[in-house]
Scaffold this motif. Structure first.
Motif, PDB file in Angstrom:
ATOM      1  N   GLU A   1       0.783  -1.186  -0.051  1.00  0.00           N
ATOM      2  CA  GLU A   1      -0.130   0.054  -0.274  1.00  0.00           C
ATOM      3  C   GLU A   1       0.960   1.255   0.086  1.00  0.00           C
ATOM      4  OE1 GLU A   1      -3.470   0.115  -0.325  1.00  0.00           O
ATOM      5  OE2 GLU A   1      -3.253  -2.257  -0.476  1.00  0.00           O
ATOM      6  N   ARG A   2       2.226   1.079  -0.092  1.00  0.00           N
ATOM      7  CA  ARG A   2       3.255   2.262   0.024  1.00  0.00           C
ATOM      8  C   ARG A   2       2.606   3.279   1.194  1.00  0.00           C
ATOM      9  NH1 ARG A   2       5.523   3.179  -5.721  1.00  0.00           N
ATOM     10  NH2 ARG A   2       4.873   1.479  -6.648  1.00  0.00           N
ATOM     11  N   ARG A   3       2.681   2.538   2.386  1.00  0.00           N
ATOM     12  CA  ARG A   3       2.556   3.266   3.459  1.00  0.00           C
ATOM     13  C   ARG A   3       3.584   4.031   3.994  1.00  0.00           C
ATOM     14  NH1 ARG A   3      -1.363  -1.209   5.247  1.00  0.00           N
ATOM     15  NH2 ARG A   3      -3.129  -0.671   4.476  1.00  0.00           N
ATOM     16  N   ASN A   4       4.782   3.492   3.890  1.00  0.00           N
ATOM     17  CA  ASN A   4       6.090   3.974   4.236  1.00  0.00           C
ATOM     18  C   ASN A   4       7.067   4.026   2.995  1.00  0.00           C
ATOM     19  OD1 ASN A   4       8.026   4.580   6.189  1.00  0.00           O
ATOM     20  ND2 ASN A   4       8.614   2.519   6.347  1.00  0.00           N
ATOM     21  N   ASN A   5       7.743   5.252   3.091  1.00  0.00           N
ATOM     22  CA  ASN A   5       8.788   5.602   1.968  1.00  0.00           C
ATOM     23  C   ASN A   5      10.154   5.254   2.586  1.00  0.00           C
ATOM     24  OD1 ASN A   5       9.209   7.599   3.839  1.00  0.00           O
ATOM     25  ND2 ASN A   5       8.553   9.181   2.312  1.00  0.00           N
TER      26      ASN A   5
END
Length: 68
Positions: A57-61
């Motif tokens: 979900e690309r919640r952290n980069n």
């Protein structure tokens, strides 16, 4: 015109002879803050499923680490 820029991969520039020096330079830059603040988000191993969901979900980069 068909003009192209072609160059070799990193493997053609970093050889066994200069690999340690290249690694030392990267880690020295990291220690002095050249790359900015890098903070890993830590997940207990029991939350591995949540860590994978966060990646999808690309919640952290930034970096994510599973901790046993």
């Amino acid at each position: 015109r068909g003009i192209r820029l072609v160059r070799g991969s990193t493997g053609q520039h970093v050889t066994k002879d200069n690999l340690q020096a290249a690694a030392d330079a990267v880690f020295a830059a990291w220690r002095t803050g050249v790359f900015g603040a890098v903070t890993a988000r830590k997940y207990p191993l029991s939350e591995a499923q949540q860590a994978h969901a966060d990646i999808l979900e690309r919640r952290n980069n930034g970096p994510m680490v599973l901790v046993p």
